[in-house]
Design a protein around this motif. Structure first.
Motif, PDB file in Angstrom:
ATOM      1  N   ASP A  71      16.669   6.470 -11.719  1.00  0.00           N
ATOM      2  CA  ASP A  71      16.470   5.365 -10.795  1.00  0.00           C
ATOM      3  C   ASP A  71      15.077   4.748 -10.914  1.00  0.00           C
ATOM      4  OD1 ASP A  71      19.023   5.794  -9.768  1.00  0.00           O
ATOM      5  OD2 ASP A  71      18.299   7.195  -8.246  1.00  0.00           O
ATOM      6  N   LYS A  72      14.212   5.434 -11.668  1.00  0.00           N
ATOM      7  CA  LYS A  72      12.831   4.965 -11.809  1.00  0.00           C
ATOM      8  C   LYS A  72      12.576   4.322 -13.159  1.00  0.00           C
ATOM      9  CE  LYS A  72      10.892   8.970 -11.009  1.00  0.00           C
ATOM     10  NZ  LYS A  72       9.831   9.963 -10.772  1.00  0.00           N
ATOM     11  N   ASP A  73      13.536   4.377 -14.045  1.00  0.00           N
ATOM     12  CA  ASP A  73      13.327   3.907 -15.418  1.00  0.00           C
ATOM     13  C   ASP A  73      12.927   2.428 -15.452  1.00  0.00           C
ATOM     14  OD1 ASP A  73      13.307   4.141 -18.216  1.00  0.00           O
ATOM     15  OD2 ASP A  73      15.319   3.301 -18.340  1.00  0.00           O
ATOM     16  N   GLY A  74      11.793   2.157 -16.095  1.00  0.00           N
ATOM     17  CA  GLY A  74      11.344   0.789 -16.266  1.00  0.00           C
ATOM     18  C   GLY A  74      10.777   0.144 -15.022  1.00  0.00           C
ATOM     19  N   LYS A  75      10.473   0.944 -14.000  1.00  0.00           N
ATOM     20  CA  LYS A  75       9.936   0.393 -12.754  1.00  0.00           C
ATOM     21  C   LYS A  75       8.608   1.042 -12.408  1.00  0.00           C
ATOM     22  CE  LYS A  75      14.522  -0.658 -10.879  1.00  0.00           C
ATOM     23  NZ  LYS A  75      15.426  -0.541  -9.710  1.00  0.00           N
ATOM     24  N   GLY A  76       7.917   0.446 -11.450  1.00  0.00           N
ATOM     25  CA  GLY A  76       6.672   1.018 -10.966  1.00  0.00           C
ATOM     26  C   GLY A  76       6.947   2.041  -9.885  1.00  0.00           C
ATOM     27  N   TRP A  77       6.276   3.179  -9.953  1.00  0.00           N
ATOM     28  CA  TRP A  77       6.542   4.271  -9.024  1.00  0.00           C
ATOM     29  C   TRP A  77       5.639   4.174  -7.806  1.00  0.00           C
ATOM     30  CZ3 TRP A  77       6.155   8.412 -13.455  1.00  0.00           C
ATOM     31  CH2 TRP A  77       7.201   8.190 -14.372  1.00  0.00           C
ATOM     32  N   ILE A  78       6.269   4.055  -6.648  1.00  0.00           N
ATOM     33  CA  ILE A  78       5.576   3.910  -5.373  1.00  0.00           C
ATOM     34  C   ILE A  78       6.102   4.967  -4.401  1.00  0.00           C
ATOM     35  CG2 ILE A  78       5.185   2.372  -3.394  1.00  0.00           C
ATOM     36  CD1 ILE A  78       3.826   1.349  -5.859  1.00  0.00           C
ATOM     37  N   ASP A  79       5.237   5.486  -3.571  1.00  0.00           N
ATOM     38  CA  ASP A  79       5.672   6.420  -2.533  1.00  0.00           C
ATOM     39  C   ASP A  79       6.254   5.594  -1.383  1.00  0.00           C
ATOM     40  OD1 ASP A  79       6.121   8.342  -0.645  1.00  0.00           O
ATOM     41  OD2 ASP A  79       4.113   9.236  -0.757  1.00  0.00           O
ATOM     42  N   MET A  80       7.569   5.425  -1.435  1.00  0.00           N
ATOM     43  CA  MET A  80       8.227   4.560  -0.463  1.00  0.00           C
ATOM     44  C   MET A  80       8.184   5.115   0.961  1.00  0.00           C
ATOM     45  SD  MET A  80       9.112   1.843  -1.971  1.00  0.00           S
ATOM     46  CE  MET A  80       9.485   1.128  -3.584  1.00  0.00           C
ATOM     47  N   SER A  81       7.897   6.410   1.108  1.00  0.00           N
ATOM     48  CA  SER A  81       7.824   6.983   2.453  1.00  0.00           C
ATOM     49  C   SER A  81       6.646   6.400   3.238  1.00  0.00           C
ATOM     50  CB  SER A  81       7.695   8.503   2.377  1.00  0.00           C
ATOM     51  OG  SER A  81       6.447   8.886   1.812  1.00  0.00           O
ATOM     52  N   LYS A  82       5.708   5.804   2.533  1.00  0.00           N
ATOM     53  CA  LYS A  82       4.538   5.224   3.186  1.00  0.00           C
ATOM     54  C   LYS A  82       4.642   3.709   3.367  1.00  0.00           C
ATOM     55  CE  LYS A  82       1.434   8.804   1.389  1.00  0.00           C
ATOM     56  NZ  LYS A  82       0.207   9.079   0.584  1.00  0.00           N
ATOM     57  N   GLN A  83       5.772   3.136   2.953  1.00  0.00           N
ATOM     58  CA  GLN A  83       5.942   1.685   2.998  1.00  0.00           C
ATOM     59  C   GLN A  83       6.858   1.274   4.151  1.00  0.00           C
ATOM     60  OE1 GLN A  83       4.156  -0.284   0.952  1.00  0.00           O
ATOM     61  NE2 GLN A  83       3.295   1.623   0.115  1.00  0.00           N
ATOM     62  N   ASP A  84       6.550   0.133   4.731  1.00  0.00           N
ATOM     63  CA  ASP A  84       7.344  -0.391   5.843  1.00  0.00           C
ATOM     64  C   ASP A  84       7.695  -1.855   5.598  1.00  0.00           C
ATOM     65  OD1 ASP A  84       7.014   1.981   7.558  1.00  0.00           O
ATOM     66  OD2 ASP A  84       4.928   1.308   7.726  1.00  0.00           O
ATOM     67  N   HIS A  85       8.771  -2.288   6.203  1.00  0.00           N
ATOM     68  CA  HIS A  85       9.029  -3.718   6.303  1.00  0.00           C
ATOM     69  C   HIS A  85       8.081  -4.280   7.364  1.00  0.00           C
ATOM     70  CE1 HIS A  85      12.538  -4.070   3.723  1.00  0.00           C
ATOM     71  NE2 HIS A  85      13.016  -2.955   4.260  1.00  0.00           N
ATOM     72  N   PRO A  86       7.733  -5.563   7.250  1.00  0.00           N
ATOM     73  CA  PRO A  86       6.890  -6.145   8.301  1.00  0.00           C
ATOM     74  C   PRO A  86       7.470  -5.894   9.685  1.00  0.00           C
ATOM     75  CG  PRO A  86       7.090  -7.670   6.471  1.00  0.00           C
ATOM     76  CD  PRO A  86       8.042  -6.531   6.187  1.00  0.00           C
ATOM     77  N   TRP A  87       6.602  -5.477  10.604  1.00  0.00           N
ATOM     78  CA  TRP A  87       6.902  -5.253  12.020  1.00  0.00           C
ATOM     79  C   TRP A  87       7.800  -4.040  12.291  1.00  0.00           C
ATOM     80  CZ3 TRP A  87       8.804 -10.233  10.139  1.00  0.00           C
ATOM     81  CH2 TRP A  87       7.783 -11.173  10.005  1.00  0.00           C
ATOM     82  N   ALA A  88       8.076  -3.235  11.244  1.00  0.00           N
ATOM     83  CA  ALA A  88       8.971  -2.085  11.445  1.00  0.00           C
ATOM     84  C   ALA A  88       8.398  -1.099  12.453  1.00  0.00           C
ATOM     85  CB  ALA A  88       9.231  -1.383  10.116  1.00  0.00           C
ATOM     86  N   LYS A  89       7.072  -0.987  12.516  1.00  0.00           N
ATOM     87  CA  LYS A  89       6.447  -0.052  13.442  1.00  0.00           C
ATOM     88  C   LYS A  89       5.675  -0.794  14.529  1.00  0.00           C
ATOM     89  CE  LYS A  89       6.251   3.792  10.178  1.00  0.00           C
ATOM     90  NZ  LYS A  89       5.385   4.701   9.375  1.00  0.00           N
ATOM     91  N   SER A  90       6.236  -1.921  14.924  1.00  0.00           N
ATOM     92  CA  SER A  90       5.709  -2.659  16.074  1.00  0.00           C
ATOM     93  C   SER A  90       6.570  -2.327  17.283  1.00  0.00           C
ATOM     94  CB  SER A  90       5.763  -4.165  15.812  1.00  0.00           C
ATOM     95  OG  SER A  90       5.711  -4.896  17.021  1.00  0.00           O
ATOM     96  N   PRO A  91       6.020  -1.689  18.312  1.00  0.00           N
ATOM     97  CA  PRO A  91       6.829  -1.408  19.510  1.00  0.00           C
ATOM     98  C   PRO A  91       7.476  -2.654  20.088  1.00  0.00           C
ATOM     99  CG  PRO A  91       4.787  -0.164  19.577  1.00  0.00           C
ATOM    100  CD  PRO A  91       4.672  -1.096  18.407  1.00  0.00           C
TER     101      PRO A  91
END
Length: 888
Positions: free
Chosen positions: A554-574
């Protein structure tokens, strides 16, 4: 305890070296004046596995080398150098330095404890790995600057230039390819010659009747009218400001007030055929006078512009007699000026409006805000311009935004600036007199950092004054939000205003209301509001990135990012979590569309009929009826080779008024040719030449797959898959990230904007109707009448080259003088230009002396290595970039 800097200074003095003074400022001054910086490209297409591990999009990265060469010893380490990079820096290959990303394109370079100092005569090398690739000199940003403690930051002199070759090693032809699949033809003197020789120089009489943009119907009557003694305008129905604008245009191109009568009337019921439409007109030119009848005031105005279009700038002011019936193909003929990324002066905007009017463009899409700047004074919200209209080195961002885009730490350049309320009203009146509607764009909820940071500065000020209620009134963040995002231009969550805060909508209402009052005070109705709406997303959720913890396949030819640290905008806005929970919005990804709807509900009370946005900002809405506006328009900006011919059908069928704004054809911040010395972004196309723009078919997007290539110079396929309602217009865009100065703006925009105007006004015979089922592909299908296309281009190119460029000279517009195509043919110099009629100079001694080129007296070439060629403006005041005959 003595500071590290004090001890360093003492040790340097003991060693026999001393700064001019003492302290941090001397450290800064010395580095700024003594440190030479040279950037060298080392190659695109670095090993994919290495790029993946570094997190590069689609495993694409390149390598640079930075050489620090000190003119005198610099041993201190209490300093930091700041620089801009439009590409993410992924790795540093020298342990003497560390690099920190701050925000946007701003990076900080600092010495580590392994730093050995800069020693005269011993250059220090710093290897950098960047994301994607670099095929242009102008990917490198100027004005690196240095700070130390509280000292005044200074630009490092070796980088303080717009001539980037002064601190970057020139890229070669080989460097201009981003990958093995890049088949673009890099332009050299030889390849230009091969491309341009197909467009012959036509006799002046063959283009004398060519109105630009071309009219719908034209009949020549075989005589001439002499305007050399000036024209006498007799107008009824046009207001004084419009008449003054026409007279100003006439004077500008050398037509005085005189005796040739030009009668102008508005009489829609008397018009027939093509002229009997909005903005239409009839024009009859006889030896004794000209008669213009407009369908409306705009049509009458354009009739006069057509007459002036015919006037030659040199020799006798004689024009052919004729009968013209004309009206535009599109009601929306636009040009977008981005004054947010870098500020465009009022004078430059007014000059652009003059040229828009001359070529019958009628919509100025004014991009007034973005992450990098807020450019319009709003009464009651002074921070928007005091902070958001200024870029300065202030890490707290209470005095201004952090520097971006290579403008350095000071606010005395186009990185800073704004329009006062009076400035804007003046522009509105000026445009209105020329039948141009100004459409303001305040970009939100993404690309809103300038507004967000400004309102945070306001919040801090009012809280300090003990006014918490007032402080929160227009605040644009949820103070409890912890979302981690990286936007498309590498800003964090402060680049998005929070659409779930009631204060965000109140702020928007305040801005719309104040702008509406400016229109009212200008005596003009605010008809259209551009919401922006684009790119409110986390770039790391794009298809070119993968979770570093995912299975290898699933990672072949792509950049590896720790997705557990990524959010969509406003995902953690109460606040946004509560809104989603309430059921008012499906999820956080639908928030841009939700906010667009909320903003649209504000428009009716201001009498605003048209709501406009970049198409991706409305993508989650079911259709245009989802918004509280009479008309909803979208600027369509999908590239054709990535499926734009299919997706545009969806937008038209959802009821949106689609304004064709494709990057790969009408983005004027893209290069005019494939050349590493040519400036501009190129993510959507390596080249948007004037001929490519002229050949664009905006009403039948699939057709363009037969007449053009994709970003890599390869053929692509497009098909008219479904029935499609007509689009409403065409708009060119000039984004300003790498267009730092007004001079660069005019270089990028002109003369290409004339080709945009041609396609926006006139539907050529070689443009095929949109027909469901038709398939197009370059090199395969033969549906387009290329003979007719080329003949049309020849006339247009000659008219621009022989006539219109001289008019731009007279107007003081610094248009791009294209490079000259040249070869040695039978021992003699053969030279041609992209637009026939442009003057050419040549040098046989490597640029020491120059002579006018005459094809009938072509010089013999003894040493091909010493030959250079360049183009010359009609007024002789400017020269195009010189080129040798030998490609490097």
């Amino acid at each position: 305890m003595k500071s590290k800097l004090t001890l360093m200074m003492a040790s340097m003095a003991f060693a026999g070296f001393a700064y001019a003074g003492s302290g941090a400022q001397q450290q800064v001054d010395t580095i700024a004046s003594q440190l030479g910086i040279k950037v060298t490209m080392l190659g695109n297409s670095q090993p994919a596995k290495e790029c993946s591990a570094l997190g590069a999009d689609w495993a694409s990265c390149y390598k640079l080398n930075v050489t620090f060469d000190a003119a005198s010893d610099i041993t201190g380490s209490d300093w930091a150098i700041y620089f801009s990079s439009i590409r993410r820096i992924l790795r540093v290959d020298n342990d003497q330095f560390r690099i920190t990303h701050l925000t946007g394109d701003l990076y900080r370079l600092e010495p580590t404890d392994k730093f050995k100092g800069f020693t005269k005569g011993k250059p220090v090398q710093l290897g950098l790995i960047g994301e994607y690739w670099q095929v242009s000199m102008y990917d490198t940003m100027p004005r690196w600057y240095v700070t130390s403690g509280d000292a005044k930051p200074k630009v490092i002199a070796s980088t303080d230039t717009e001539e980037l070759s002064k601190f970057m090693t020139p890229l070669t032809v080989a460097d201009a390819k981003r990958s093995a699949g890049d088949n673009n033809v890099v332009m050299t003197a030889a390849t230009r010659y091969d491309a341009y020789k197909a467009t012959p120089l036509l006799p002046a009489q063959d283009i004398a009747a060519r109105i630009i943009p071309a009219p719908a119907a034209q009949k020549l009557t075989g005589k001439t009218a002499d305007l050399s003694k000036g024209i006498k305008l007799d107008t009824r129905g046009l207001d004084k400001a419009s008449v003054d604008a026409l007279q100003s245009r006439a004077r500008e191109i050398g037509v005085t007030t005189g005796s040739y009568p030009v009668t102008v009337r508005i009489a829609p019921k008397s018009l027939k055929g093509d002229a009997a439409n909005a903005e239409g007109y009839s024009l009859v030119i006889t030896p004794k006078g000209a008669q213009i009848v407009g369908y409306d005031a705009a049509g009458a105005f354009y009739g006069v512009q057509s007459l002036l279009s015919l006037v030659p700038t040199q020799g006798a002011k004689a024009v052919p007699t004729m009968e013209v019936a004309d009206a535009p193909r599109f009601g929306y003929r636009g040009f977008m000026i981005d004054t947010a990324r870098n500020f465009r002066s009022k004078a430059t905007v007014l000059a652009a409006i003059d040229q828009m009017a001359a070529y019958k463009l009628n919509k100025l899409h004014y991009h007034l805000s973005d992450d990098e700047g807020w450019r319009l004074q709003i009464p009651g919200l002074p921070e928007l311009t005091d902070v958001g209209g200024k870029r300065v080195h202030d890490l707290t961002e209470t005095r201004g935004l952090l520097p971006q885009l290579g403008q350095g730490p000071d606010s005395n350049n186009a990185g800073s600036g704004f329009l006062t309320r009076d400035d804007f009203i003046e522009i509105l009146k000026y445009a209105h007199a020329r039948n141009i509607e100004v459409i303001p764009e305040i970009d939100m909820p993404g690309h809103a950092r300038a507004a967000v940071v400004s309102m945070e500065a306001r919040y801090k000020r009012l809280m300090a004054e003990g006014k918490p209620e007032a402080a929160s009134e227009y605040r644009l963040v949820d103070p409890k939000e912890t979302s981690n995002i990286t936007g498309v231009q590498f800003y964090d969550r402060l680049s998005t205003l929070n659409p779930c805060q009631p204060s965000a909508l109140k702020f928007t209402d305040k801005v719309i209301g104040e702008v509406a009052r400016m229109y009212q005070d200008a005596g003009i109705k605010l008809e259209s509001w551009h919401f922006g709406g684009d790119e409110a997303k986390n770039i790391f959720f794009g298809a070119g990135y993968a979770d570093k913890n995912a299975p290898a396949k699933d990672k072949d030819g792509k950049g590896w990012i720790d997705m557990s640290k990524q959010d969509h905008p406003w995902a953690k806005s109460p606040a946004c979590q509560a809104l989603v929970k309430s059921g008012k919005v499906a999820d956080v990804e639908h928030l841009p569309g939700y906010f667009a709807h909320e903003v649209s509900t504000l428009l009716p009370k201001y009498g605003i009929s048209n709501f406009q946005a970049w198409q991706d900002g409305l993508k989650h809405a079911p259709n245009a009826k989802d918004f509280a506006a009479k008309n909803v328009r979208v600027n369509f900006w999908d590239t054709l080779y990535w499926g734009g011919a299919d997706s545009v059908v969806e937008w038209t069928n959802k009821g949106y008024g689609v304004v064709i704004s494709n990057p790969d054809y009408v983005y004027l911040d893209f290069p005019s040719e494939v050349d590493p010395m040519e400036g501009g972004y190129y993510w959507g196309a390596r080249v948007n030449s004037i001929k490519k723009i002229f050949s664009f078919a905006p009403a039948n997007l699939p057709q363009n797959a037969e007449t053009s290539l994709d970003r890599d110079g390869n053929a692509f396929e497009a098909k008219a898959s479904k029935p499609m309602p007509p689009v409403v217009g065409l708009s060119a865009q000039e984004w300003a990230e790498v267009v730092r100065t007004d001079t660069q703006f005019e270089y990028m925009v002109f003369p290409r904007l004339i080709a945009v105007a041609e396609r926006a006004w006139h539907q050529a015979g070689w443009e095929r109707p949109y027909t469901v089922g038709e398939r197009y592909k370059s090199g395969e299908t033969k549906l387009v009448n290329t003979k007719a296309l080329n003949a049309d281009w020849e006339t247009f190119a000659n008219a621009v080259g022989q006539r219109e460029l001289a008019k731009l000279d007279k107007a003081g517009v610094g248009y791009r003088l294209s490079m000259v195509g040249a070869k040695v043919v039978d021992g003699k110099l053969a030279a041609v230009t992209e637009l026939p009629g442009v003057k050419i100079q040549y040098s046989l001694d490597a640029g020491k002396t120059w002579q006018a080129y005459d094809a009938t007296k072509a010089p013999a070439v003894a040493d091909v290595n010493a030959v250079q060629v360049r183009s010359v403006s009609f007024d002789g005041k400017r020269f195009g970039r010189a080129s040798g005959l030998i490609a490097k």
